[in-house]
Design an enzyme around this catalytic site. Structure first.
Site, short mmCIF file in Angstrom:
data_model
loop_
_atom_site.label_atom_id
_atom_site.label_comp_id
_atom_site.label_asym_id
_atom_site.label_seq_id
_atom_site.Cartn_x
_atom_site.Cartn_y
_atom_site.Cartn_z
N LYS A 113 0.84 -1.21 0.00
CA LYS A 113 0.00 0.00 0.00
C LYS A 113 0.86 1.25 0.00
CE LYS A 113 -4.24 -1.71 2.16
NZ LYS A 113 -5.19 -1.54 3.28
N LYS A 200 -4.81 -10.87 -6.13
CA LYS A 200 -6.09 -11.11 -5.45
C LYS A 200 -7.13 -10.05 -5.84
CE LYS A 200 -5.39 -8.41 -1.40
NZ LYS A 200 -5.53 -8.02 -0.08
N LYS A 203 -10.44 -4.25 -3.38
CA LYS A 203 -11.24 -3.03 -3.52
C LYS A 203 -10.43 -1.91 -4.13
CE LYS A 203 -13.53 -3.82 0.84
NZ LYS A 203 -13.09 -3.51 2.19
P1 TYM Z 1 -10.50 -5.79 4.27
O1 TYM Z 1 -11.66 -4.89 4.28
O2 TYM Z 1 -9.37 -5.52 3.35
O3 TYM Z 1 -10.95 -7.29 4.02
C1 TYM Z 1 -12.01 -7.85 4.76
C2 TYM Z 1 -11.94 -9.37 4.77
O4 TYM Z 1 -12.02 -9.88 3.43
C3 TYM Z 1 -10.92 -10.74 3.19
N1 TYM Z 1 -10.53 -10.61 1.78
C4 TYM Z 1 -10.46 -11.64 0.93
N2 TYM Z 1 -10.69 -12.95 1.08
C5 TYM Z 1 -10.54 -13.74 -0.01
N3 TYM Z 1 -10.17 -13.27 -1.23
C6 TYM Z 1 -9.92 -11.96 -1.42
N4 TYM Z 1 -9.57 -11.51 -2.64
C7 TYM Z 1 -10.06 -11.07 -0.32
N5 TYM Z 1 -9.91 -9.73 -0.17
C8 TYM Z 1 -10.20 -9.47 1.13
C9 TYM Z 1 -9.82 -10.26 4.13
O5 TYM Z 1 -8.87 -11.26 4.37
C10 TYM Z 1 -10.62 -9.90 5.35
O6 TYM Z 1 -10.87 -11.04 6.14
N6 TYM Z 1 -7.39 -5.77 7.98
C11 TYM Z 1 -8.69 -6.38 7.76
C12 TYM Z 1 -9.79 -5.67 8.48
C13 TYM Z 1 -9.68 -5.77 9.98
C14 TYM Z 1 -9.86 -6.97 10.74
C15 TYM Z 1 -9.69 -6.55 12.10
C16 TYM Z 1 -10.12 -8.29 10.41
C17 TYM Z 1 -9.43 -4.76 10.84
N7 TYM Z 1 -9.44 -5.23 12.13
C18 TYM Z 1 -9.80 -7.47 13.13
C19 TYM Z 1 -10.22 -9.21 11.45
C20 TYM Z 1 -10.04 -8.79 12.80
C21 TYM Z 1 -8.97 -6.42 6.25
O7 TYM Z 1 -8.29 -7.04 5.54
O8 TYM Z 1 -10.02 -5.75 5.77
#
Ligand code: TYM
Length: 337
Positions: A113, A200, A203
């Site tokens: 990022k 992957k 967003k």
């Molecule tokens: P975020 O919003 O980027 O992603 C949210 C969840 O979606 C999963 N994910 C995916 N899984 C499979 N294939 C993909 N292409 C893909 N893209 C995203 C992510 O692994 C995630 O589970 N940092 C975290 C948000 C967070 C969080 C937490 C999660 C903040 N605090 C505490 C668990 C516990 C995240 O990746 O958000």
């Protein structure tokens, strides 16, 4: 016996996509039946990269509505907005002061990022995983259901709890914080981009054709799948490293059609792309249709959504504040009178 606890979250940065649903939210929906489940909309994480203040609140509500639309049940889990439970920011600060800088500098997601932000990298972006650790550790979570890309952040949360808090400020008999386990599904944990099977679905990809969002209308889903990258070979198969797009599209079909891998592989083994793509589009549209219908109803009646979030916040606060006091005590802060 209290039920084991689960905590997870998604950032409200634009529309959620199939990866978020299949890699994470789908898993939460099952876990809420057997676990004490907390899911938050991580809006503090969403401002670690430049954001539009006019859209943040709406995106947070929309994300919570999607949790509900995907099947999260406020009777069985607490749904809340991270920034509304102040303990998240406070524990983050306490953890910041014991986390080595070089642990954060080696985080893959930060490096990826940071490149995109150029000169504009915020301290918050570097600190993102510490805030995530605070989210998890505040709830004494046993399990954290996430997609595969979050594995390294989970390991960091475990190291902070174990090495930096428990080892220094607790004892073996009385650990200050619970050390959580990641929970990563075998299928759907890494949904790939529609335009490049080696990266992957994300967003932040500037190409909207690379992802299907949970709110895409049927025509758009069909168009994106029609344009999805493929290869010149006939027949679909899993696991061929030379054909990452094929593996990804077939995996999506297996999950979204509900047929599973074996049946999907058998059905599509000799299919051409012209036959397969409409099938995948149909399965995707059918899987998303009930989610979209529920989402639109929820967004029309904000009162219900606000009630759910208020109830979730109250439940979250009581657990989070108790953990925060425990950490404050262990670190030696004066007790408020
Ligand atoms: P975020 O919003 O980027 O992603 C949210 C969840 O979606 C999963 N994910 C995916 N899984 C499979 N294939 C993909 N292409 C893909 N893209 C995203 C992510 O692994 C995630 O589970 N940092 C975290 C948000 C967070 C969080 C937490 C999660 C903040 N605090 C505490 C668990 C516990 C995240 O990746 O958000």
């Amino acid at each position: 016996m209290p039920r084991p606890r689960v905590l997870s979250g998604v950032q409200p940065t634009g529309a959620l996509h199939l990866g978020n649903w299949l890699g994470a939210i789908r898993n939460w929906v099952d876990l809420q039946n057997t676990h004490d489940t907390y899911v938050c909309v991580v809006d503090l994480h969403a401002i670690t990269v430049p954001h539009d203040p006019a859209k943040l609140a709406e995106h947070s509500l929309g994300t919570a509505a999607l949790y509900l639309a995907c099947g999260m049940d406020p009777e069985r889990c607490a749904i809340f907005i991270q920034s509304q439970v102040a303990a998240h920011s406070e524990l983050c600060w306490l953890l910041n002061c014991v986390t080595p800088l070089n642990w954060l500098e080696r985080m893959i997601q930060f490096k990826e990022k940071a490149v995109k932000q150029g000169d504009n990298v915020s301290v918050g972006l570097l600190d993102y995983p510490v805030l995530m650790a605070a989210d998890i550790l505040l709830y004494d979570a046993d399990l954290v259901p996430v997609g595969e890309d979050q594995k390294q952040h989970l390991e960091l949360a475990r190291d902070i709890a174990q090495q930096r808090i428990n080892a220094r400020f607790g004892s073996e008999d009385h650990p200050v914080l619970k050390v959580p386990q990641p929970m990563i599904l075998k299928e759907g944990a890494r949904v790939m981009s529609l335009t490049d099977g080696r990266s992957k679905m994300s967003k932040s990809d500037p190409n909207e054709g690379s992802r299907i969002t949970l709110l895409d209308p049927p025509e758009l889903i069909t168009k994106k799948i029609k344009r999805a990258k493929t290869d010149p070979e006939r027949g679909l198969e899993f696991g061929n490293p030379e054909r990452p797009e094929t593996d990804n599209l077939l995996s999506l079909y297996a999950i979204l059609s509900g047929k599973g891998r074996e049946q999907a592989a058998a059905e599509c083994a000799d299919m051409g792309w012209g036959q397969f793509k409409p099938l995948l589009a149909e399965a995707t549209v059918a899987a998303l249709e009930p989610i979209q219908a529920r989402y639109h109803l929820l967004m029309e009646d904000r009162k219900e959504l606000e009630q759910v979030l208020k109830h979730g916040r109250n439940k979250a606060e009581s657990v989070a504040n108790a953990t925060l006091s425990r950490v404050r005590d262990a670190l030696g802060f004066a007790t408020p009178g």
